[in-house]
Each structure stands twice: as structure tokens, then as C-alpha cells.
Design an enzyme around this catalytic site. Structure first.
Site, short mmCIF file in Angstrom:
data_model
loop_
_atom_site.label_atom_id
_atom_site.label_comp_id
_atom_site.label_asym_id
_atom_site.label_seq_id
_atom_site.Cartn_x
_atom_site.Cartn_y
_atom_site.Cartn_z
N ASP A 1 20.44 -32.78 -19.42
CA ASP A 1 19.27 -33.46 -18.85
C ASP A 1 18.68 -32.56 -17.75
O ASP A 1 19.40 -31.75 -17.15
CB ASP A 1 19.66 -34.82 -18.27
CG ASP A 1 18.47 -35.78 -18.20
OD1 ASP A 1 18.36 -36.66 -19.07
OD2 ASP A 1 17.65 -35.64 -17.27
N SER A 2 17.38 -32.75 -17.48
CA SER A 2 16.77 -31.94 -16.42
C SER A 2 16.91 -32.60 -15.05
O SER A 2 16.56 -32.01 -14.04
CB SER A 2 15.29 -31.69 -16.74
OG SER A 2 14.65 -32.93 -16.88
N CYS B 1 10.68 -43.08 -28.25
CA CYS B 1 10.30 -44.35 -27.63
C CYS B 1 8.78 -44.40 -27.43
O CYS B 1 8.29 -45.22 -26.65
CB CYS B 1 11.04 -44.56 -26.32
SG CYS B 1 10.82 -43.22 -25.16
N ASN C 1 16.36 -27.57 -18.90
CA ASN C 1 15.23 -28.02 -19.70
C ASN C 1 15.69 -28.00 -21.16
O ASN C 1 16.11 -26.97 -21.67
CB ASN C 1 14.06 -27.04 -19.49
CG ASN C 1 12.85 -27.45 -20.32
OD1 ASN C 1 12.97 -27.92 -21.45
ND2 ASN C 1 11.68 -27.27 -19.75
N ALA C 2 15.62 -29.16 -21.81
CA ALA C 2 16.18 -29.29 -23.15
C ALA C 2 15.53 -28.33 -24.15
O ALA C 2 16.21 -27.80 -25.03
CB ALA C 2 16.02 -30.73 -23.63
N PHE D 1 18.89 -34.94 -23.53
CA PHE D 1 18.18 -35.96 -22.74
C PHE D 1 19.16 -37.11 -22.47
O PHE D 1 18.91 -38.26 -22.81
CB PHE D 1 16.93 -36.48 -23.47
CG PHE D 1 15.96 -35.41 -23.89
CD1 PHE D 1 15.02 -34.92 -22.99
CD2 PHE D 1 15.97 -34.90 -25.19
CE1 PHE D 1 14.12 -33.93 -23.37
CE2 PHE D 1 15.08 -33.91 -25.57
CZ PHE D 1 14.14 -33.42 -24.66
N ASP E 1 17.17 -37.86 -27.53
CA ASP E 1 16.51 -39.09 -27.03
C ASP E 1 15.53 -38.72 -25.91
O ASP E 1 15.75 -39.06 -24.74
CB ASP E 1 17.57 -40.08 -26.53
CG ASP E 1 16.96 -41.40 -26.09
OD1 ASP E 1 15.81 -41.70 -26.50
OD2 ASP E 1 17.62 -42.13 -25.33
N1 SAH Z 1 19.43 -41.08 -23.66
C1 SAH Z 1 19.25 -41.70 -22.38
C2 SAH Z 1 17.81 -41.93 -22.03
C3 SAH Z 1 16.94 -40.72 -22.03
S1 SAH Z 1 15.44 -40.94 -21.17
C4 SAH Z 1 20.01 -43.02 -22.35
O1 SAH Z 1 20.27 -43.58 -23.40
O2 SAH Z 1 20.30 -43.51 -21.25
C5 SAH Z 1 14.82 -39.35 -21.14
C6 SAH Z 1 15.57 -38.38 -20.25
O3 SAH Z 1 14.98 -37.10 -20.47
C7 SAH Z 1 15.48 -38.63 -18.75
O4 SAH Z 1 16.77 -38.71 -18.23
C8 SAH Z 1 14.77 -37.38 -18.18
O5 SAH Z 1 15.34 -36.95 -16.94
C9 SAH Z 1 15.04 -36.37 -19.26
N2 SAH Z 1 14.07 -35.27 -19.42
C10 SAH Z 1 12.74 -35.33 -19.40
N3 SAH Z 1 12.21 -34.12 -19.71
C11 SAH Z 1 13.26 -33.29 -19.93
C12 SAH Z 1 13.38 -31.92 -20.32
N4 SAH Z 1 12.30 -31.17 -20.55
N5 SAH Z 1 14.60 -31.40 -20.48
C13 SAH Z 1 15.71 -32.15 -20.26
N6 SAH Z 1 15.65 -33.44 -19.92
C14 SAH Z 1 14.45 -34.00 -19.76
#
Ligand code: SAH
Length: 402
Positions: free
Chosen positions: A254-255, A346, A285-286, A233, A306
Site C-alpha cells: 500500500d502507499s 469499487c 506505489n502499486a 492495495f 483492490d
Molecule cells: N483492500 C483494502 C482496501 C483497499 S482501499 C481492504 O480490504 O481493506 C485502496 C487502498 O489503496 C488504500 O489503502 C490506499 O492507501 C491505497 N492506494 C491508493 N493509491 C495507491 C497506489 N498508487 N499504490 C499503492 N496503494 C495505493
């Protein structure tokens, strides 16, 4: 003698015994169900708040549509000069940051309730201010004008941009508006936190642009990161770019393709920090990626998790905990002995004890031993009001895994 305009009393709002208890405990909100007689009180107005017997609590901003009907702004029972109050609050918020913000030209300048400016969020990204308005009272034109002129006077930005959350405006029954420049013409800049450079486009991206609340956690995580790193993420690379100088290789996942495109540009801005180290971005997808990687026994020395908020309401708590546990369990299985796990949430509705309990259960299931190196929260420019639990939402645990 008829009262002059200055002497006219503010509309009065009485609160129930339950509402009164909340305010006596130092909270600043009263829910609609705890508000008695509000007939004729104009939306977004400044009101005098009292208990059932008329004993005053102070002055608040009133919303005619939000479930949070009352948001206190002052313990004075009848604030008449709203412009003066706003100027004072903005000055205090700016002074607070001068005392506590270090090593960055990007930080939250005003954090709503935590700065007694409910419904106003202002983030600074170097020379651009990004503003969000979340309540009827702050949206009123005269209030907007004071906020903008005071921010301009005190911080002299090149531009001020408004980021609009359409859903919030709908909930507050405010007319639709689009995001855009309120002042100046500059909509893009670069900012630097902890010596790492980031690109900022004021009219793109999630939130107001970056996740400033993680700023101090980036620096903390970078202290212990080593070996092969995986930032899950990763958005625009906030965590990934920090430990990159210490890790041999970092992969960000990230997705969101647009977020990864900025992450790549950010990597290019930091060639000096990276000193030729490898950094790659994977759009996936994470959940799927972690599943594949853990099944194929991929191993790392540092993993950051995160995710976005899984619990948007209290009702989502159980499914959110299951989501966090799945991620953490998979990550724990993919860490070499002596590795570092940085795991965040968060979601306000997932408390720190809930989150630690989830993590200990994941550790037991993964047969790993975790030592807590650092139990952290949001950066200090997102202040936590001790008696307003809702102002504390971010959890960031840094653990040694063996
Ligand atoms: N770590 C980052 C903030 C993460 S916010 C920082 O410090 O800047 C959450 C992120 O998760 C977003 O960028 C969103 O695009 C991503 N996201 C949401 N669902 C997801 C998924 N299923 N797989 C991968 N990424 C995802």
C-alpha cells in the site's frame, strides 16, 4: 376553519415527464434538471412529489444544492410525522442486518438510499457506531437528534462518532464541521470478522474506518488462497490477514504508511490465525511495484488487487479501464499456473460487464486462461436496491489462472 399545524400540507415539488418516468421505474432520485417549480421550498425539507398534472408519487427529502434534488423516502404522498418515519426506517435497517449478517461484529447498519434513509450511513465496529451525514435533510438538528436517540435505544453502543466529509458538506452548502464523538468517550476498539481481529480507531483511517463492503469477499477469497500471496492495495490488511492462515507467506502493498502501521498491529492481534506464517508489508506505489516485480519475473500463487475507485465520474471510464487493465495484466503475468486472482473494482461507473470485458482482454494479452470461480459484489449489509443501480458498486472476481 384555519388548518392546524398537523394539517398543513408539505411543500409540493412537481417533476418533469422525464423525472416521472424515473420514479415510475422504481428509482428514488430526481435530478435538479427534472424538477419544476421549487420556489420557496426550504433546503432539506420534507416535500410532496407529484407529476406535472399533480398526481402524487410520495414523500421525499429536498436538497437546494445537490444535483440530486429529490430523494424519495416514502410512497405515502404526505408523510407528516418525520420522527416516526425515521424510527421505523432505522428499526427496519437493523432488523435486515439481523437476518443477513453473519460472523462479524462490524457491518453497515444503515446504507443511505438502500435503507430509504438517503444521506445517512452508519457502520458498527463492535461497540462503536460511526455515522456519516451526507444530505441537508439528515443534517438538520432535530433529525440528528432522532437518529442518535434511536440508534442508542436500539443498539446501545459505547460511543457514536461522526465522520465528516468536508467536500460533501460544501456541495450540500452545509456549515463546516469536524469529525468527533457525538456520544460517549470511547474512540477505539477491536472488531472481529470471519474470526480475524482488527483494530479500530474511530477518528483515524479512510472511509468510516474499514472496508466493510469486502467482508464476505475476504472469506470467499481465503477459501482458495494458497502458496505465496500478494495483496495489492492492502490498506490495513483486510484481504492479507484472511488467507494468511492458508498461504505460506503473504506480502501486503500500500502507499499509505499509516494504513500499513495498523496492518502490522492487526497482524499482531492475529498470531493464532497466522500460526507463525510470514506476513510483510511494503510501502510502495502499486503500479511501480507491479512493474518492477513483473519485469524481474517474481511469481505468486495468489494475488489480490483492490485499488481505490479509478472512475469517480462517467467521464473517467476509459482511463479507469486502462488503469484496471494495466494492473490486471501485470498481475496475470506474475501468477504461477493454477494460481488464484482476486480482482476488485469499487467504481460504480465501471459496470460488471465492463470489468469482465477488461479482464478478458487482459487475459488474452497475457496469454492466460481464466476460469471464473466466483463473481461477487458487496457484502449483504450494503444492500442493492434492484431498481436503483447506483446502490450496486463493488465487483470482486475470483478466478483460477492457468
Ligand atoms: N483492500 C483494502 C482496501 C483497499 S482501499 C481492504 O480490504 O481493506 C485502496 C487502498 O489503496 C488504500 O489503502 C490506499 O492507501 C491505497 N492506494 C491508493 N493509491 C495507491 C497506489 N498508487 N499504490 C499503492 N496503494 C495505493
Amino acid at each position: 376553519m384555519p388548518p392546524t399545524a398537523k394539517q398543513v400540507d408539505l411543500p409540493q415539488v412537481k417533476v418533469s415527464a422525464r423525472g416521472a418516468i424515473r420514479l415510475k421505474q422504481g428509482h428514488v432520485w430526481v435530478y435538479r434538471s427534472d424538477v419544476l417549480d421549487v420556489d420557496g421550498v426550504p433546503p432539506g425539507s420534507l416535500v410532496r412529489v407529484t407529476d406535472q398534472r399533480g398526481k402524487p408519487f410520495g414523500t421525499a427529502l429536498y436538497s437546494s444544492s445537490s444535483q440530486i434534488a429529490i430523494r424519495m423516502v416514502s410512497a405515502h404522498e404526505s408523510v407528516r410525522d418525520l420522527p416516526a418515519l425515521l424510527r421505523e426506517r432505522i428499526s427496519k435497517a437493523i432488523d435486515y442486518r439481523k437476518s443477513f449478517v453473519r460472523d462479524t461484529d462490524a457491518y453497515r447498519v444503515i446504507f443511505s438510499e438502500a435503507d430509504f434513509l438517503p444521506g445517512l450511513i452508519v457502520d458498527r465496529y463492535n461497540d462503536i457506531l460511526s455515522l456519516q451525514i451526507l444530505t441537508q435533510a439528515i443534517d438538520a438538528n432535530p433529525v440528528r437528534e432522532i437518529v442518535i436517540s434511536e440508534l442508542t435505544r436500539q443498539t446501545k453502543p459505547a460511543a457514536i462518532v461522526e465522520r465528516v466529509d468536508a467536500r460533501v458538506r460544501e456541495l450540500e452548502t452545509l456549515a463546516p464541521r469536524s469529525s468527533g464523538l457525538l456520544q460517549g468517550t470511547k474512540a477505539a476498539t477491536t472488531f472481529t470478522m470471519n474470526g480475524v481481529h482488527f483494530q479500530y480507531d474511530a477518528l483515524e483511517g479512510q472511509k468510516t474506518g474499514a472496508f466493510l463492503d469486502q467482508r464476505e469477499n475476504y472469506a470467499a477469497a481465503a477459501q482458495y488462497a494458497h502458496g505465496e500471496g500478494l495483496d495489492v492495495f492492502c490498506y490495513q490488511g483486510g484481504f492479507a490477514l484472511h488467507p494468511a492462515g492458508r498461504c505460506e507467506r503473504v506480502t501486503g502493498v500500500d502507499s499509505s504508511r499509516p494504513a500499513l502501521e495498523v496492518a502490522d498491529q492487526n497482524a499482531a492481534l492475529n498470531q493464532q490465525v497466522l500460526r507463525g506464517r510470514e506476513i510483510e508489508w511494503i510501502e510502495a506505489n502499486a503500479f511501480d511495484l507491479l512493474k518492477d516485480y513483473s519485469v524481474s519475473h517474481r511469481l505468486y500463487d495468489t494475488i489480490v488487487l483492490d485499488p481505490p475507485a479509478f472512475a469517480k465520474t462517467k467521464r473517467d471510464l476509459d482511463s479507469a479501464i486502462r488503469g484496471y487493465k494495466e494492473l490486471n495484466l501485470r498481475a496475470l503475468k506474475m501468477l504461477r499456473p493454477g494460481a488464484i486472482l482476486v480482482t476488485c473494482s469499487c467504481s460504480y461507473h465501471v459496470s460488471q460487464p465492463d470489468f469482465l470485458e477488461m479482464l478478458s482482454s487482459a487475459a488474452l494479452d497475457a496469454h492466460r486462461t481464466l476460469r471464473l470461480i466466483d463473481v461477487r459484489g458487496q457484502a449483504k449489509d450494503h444492500p442493492i436496491l434492484l431498481n436503483v443501480p447506483e446502490t450496486s458498486y463493488l465487483k470482486c472476481i475470483i478466478a483460477h489462472v492457468s
